[in-house]
Design an enzyme around this catalytic site. Sequence first.
Site, mmCIF file in Angstrom:
data_model
loop_
_atom_site.group_PDB
_atom_site.id
_atom_site.type_symbol
_atom_site.label_atom_id
_atom_site.label_comp_id
_atom_site.label_asym_id
_atom_site.label_seq_id
_atom_site.Cartn_x
_atom_site.Cartn_y
_atom_site.Cartn_z
ATOM 1 N N ASP A 27 0.818 -1.219 0.000
ATOM 2 C CA ASP A 27 0.000 0.000 0.000
ATOM 3 C C ASP A 27 0.852 1.271 0.000
ATOM 4 O OD1 ASP A 27 -2.376 1.384 -0.026
ATOM 5 O OD2 ASP A 27 -2.644 1.318 2.145
ATOM 6 N N ARG A 40 -1.055 8.804 -10.245
ATOM 7 C CA ARG A 40 -1.069 7.625 -9.360
ATOM 8 C C ARG A 40 -0.466 6.396 -10.042
ATOM 9 N NH1 ARG A 40 -4.199 7.405 -4.915
ATOM 10 N NH2 ARG A 40 -4.522 5.185 -5.292
ATOM 11 N N ASN A 75 -10.945 -2.887 -5.095
ATOM 12 C CA ASN A 75 -10.172 -1.926 -5.904
ATOM 13 C C ASN A 75 -10.823 -1.609 -7.258
ATOM 14 O OD1 ASN A 75 -6.963 -3.020 -4.587
ATOM 15 N ND2 ASN A 75 -8.143 -1.226 -4.010
ATOM 16 N N ARG A 197 2.220 -4.231 6.727
ATOM 17 C CA ARG A 197 1.488 -3.209 5.963
ATOM 18 C C ARG A 197 2.257 -1.897 6.011
ATOM 19 N NH1 ARG A 197 -4.815 -2.013 4.887
ATOM 20 N NH2 ARG A 197 -4.426 -0.444 3.306
HETATM 21 C C1 IPE Z 1 -5.361 -2.711 0.123
HETATM 22 O O1 IPE Z 1 -5.061 -1.370 -0.089
HETATM 23 C C2 IPE Z 1 -5.322 -3.469 -1.164
HETATM 24 C C3 IPE Z 1 -4.029 -3.556 -1.827
HETATM 25 C C4 IPE Z 1 -2.895 -3.094 -1.373
HETATM 26 C C5 IPE Z 1 -4.029 -4.261 -3.070
HETATM 27 P P1 IPE Z 1 -6.206 -0.289 -0.300
HETATM 28 O O2 IPE Z 1 -5.505 1.014 -0.515
HETATM 29 O O3 IPE Z 1 -7.152 -0.725 -1.338
HETATM 30 O O4 IPE Z 1 -6.961 -0.317 1.106
HETATM 31 P P2 IPE Z 1 -7.805 0.795 1.851
HETATM 32 O O5 IPE Z 1 -8.819 1.319 0.882
HETATM 33 O O6 IPE Z 1 -6.861 1.861 2.284
HETATM 34 O O7 IPE Z 1 -8.398 0.090 3.024
HETATM 35 C C1 IPE Z 2 -1.677 0.129 -3.247
HETATM 36 O O1 IPE Z 2 -1.447 1.488 -3.320
HETATM 37 C C2 IPE Z 2 -1.965 -0.492 -4.584
HETATM 38 C C3 IPE Z 2 -3.367 -0.903 -4.758
HETATM 39 C C4 IPE Z 2 -4.305 -0.833 -3.849
HETATM 40 C C5 IPE Z 2 -3.723 -1.463 -6.044
HETATM 41 P P1 IPE Z 2 -2.633 2.529 -3.344
HETATM 42 O O2 IPE Z 2 -2.992 2.807 -4.752
HETATM 43 O O3 IPE Z 2 -3.755 2.112 -2.479
HETATM 44 O O4 IPE Z 2 -1.914 3.799 -2.731
HETATM 45 P P2 IPE Z 2 -2.547 4.861 -1.739
HETATM 46 O O5 IPE Z 2 -3.060 4.115 -0.554
HETATM 47 O O6 IPE Z 2 -3.639 5.561 -2.480
HETATM 48 O O7 IPE Z 2 -1.418 5.765 -1.399
HETATM 49 MG MG MG Z 3 -4.124 2.389 -0.511
#
Ligand code: IPE
Ligand code: IPE
Ligand code: MG
Length: 251
Positions: A27, A40, A75, A197
Amino acid sequence: MAVKQTDSLAGQVDMTRLPRHIAIIMDGNGRWATRRGLPRTAGHKAGAETFRRIATYCKNIGVQYLTVYAFSTENWKRSADEVGAIMALLKKYMEEAVETMERDNIRLHFFGDMTPIAPELRALARETDEITEHLSADAFQANVCLNYGGRDEILRAVRQFAADCAAGKRKPEELDEALFSGYLDSRNIPDPDLIIRPSGELRLSNFLLWQCAYSEFYFTDALWPDFDEAELNRAIVAFQARDRRFGGVKK
Ligand code: IPE
Ligand code: IPE
Ligand code: MG
């Protein structure tokens, strides 16, 4: 095995007591990119590089299983552009894996419901599964969670068990933890010892809900694209200082 010391912290890791299975919620890609004024998707690209690097490091030090959360069942709520970019990165990784996993002796497996995934990615996952079957069972194994949700995994397992009961192959009273585990995506894989995490979030976000029952958790503020070998060493050192009792009493 000779291990390259990537920094002084590597010396603090007890290589004889490594977690056998590490799971990571990858994450913080989006925030990493936004902080640099980048889209992003640039964060996801950088995150994919981090995954390659950390998987190689895990393999080199002798961790047997690495499970990473790449795309959750939630997602899909993101923009089509972002979802498309993540899927394109996964496809590129899978194509590379098909070429290199045999040479590098890396088993690769996918967790998650592949039904809504594009046919070419599904075909690549089938290819990596076939190659994995030919590799030694004790080779390093990476598990990539794609359209994965812990609740969805449990529901798919329950549906399959119910179908097996209806077909007369199973009886409800036979069901125990071991039998149920065999219906999950993680069948034949030990539960994660350590779940990491990054990005400062203190939640599971639907990751490995059944398997995490006795996992140790490690949270860090580092964003996934900045996560490196030193961060992993720090997590392992913290893990090695934990007292895992599994509900028992220390003798
Ligand atoms: C969890 O991260 C899923 C992945 C890293 C693939 P998210 O960014 O989707 O989780 P939330 O929305 O912060 O809980
Ligand atoms: C994790 O990074 C990757 C996926 C969930 C696919 P994020 O895209 O959730 O990154 P943040 O949490 O927005 O920074
Ligand atoms: Mg995230």
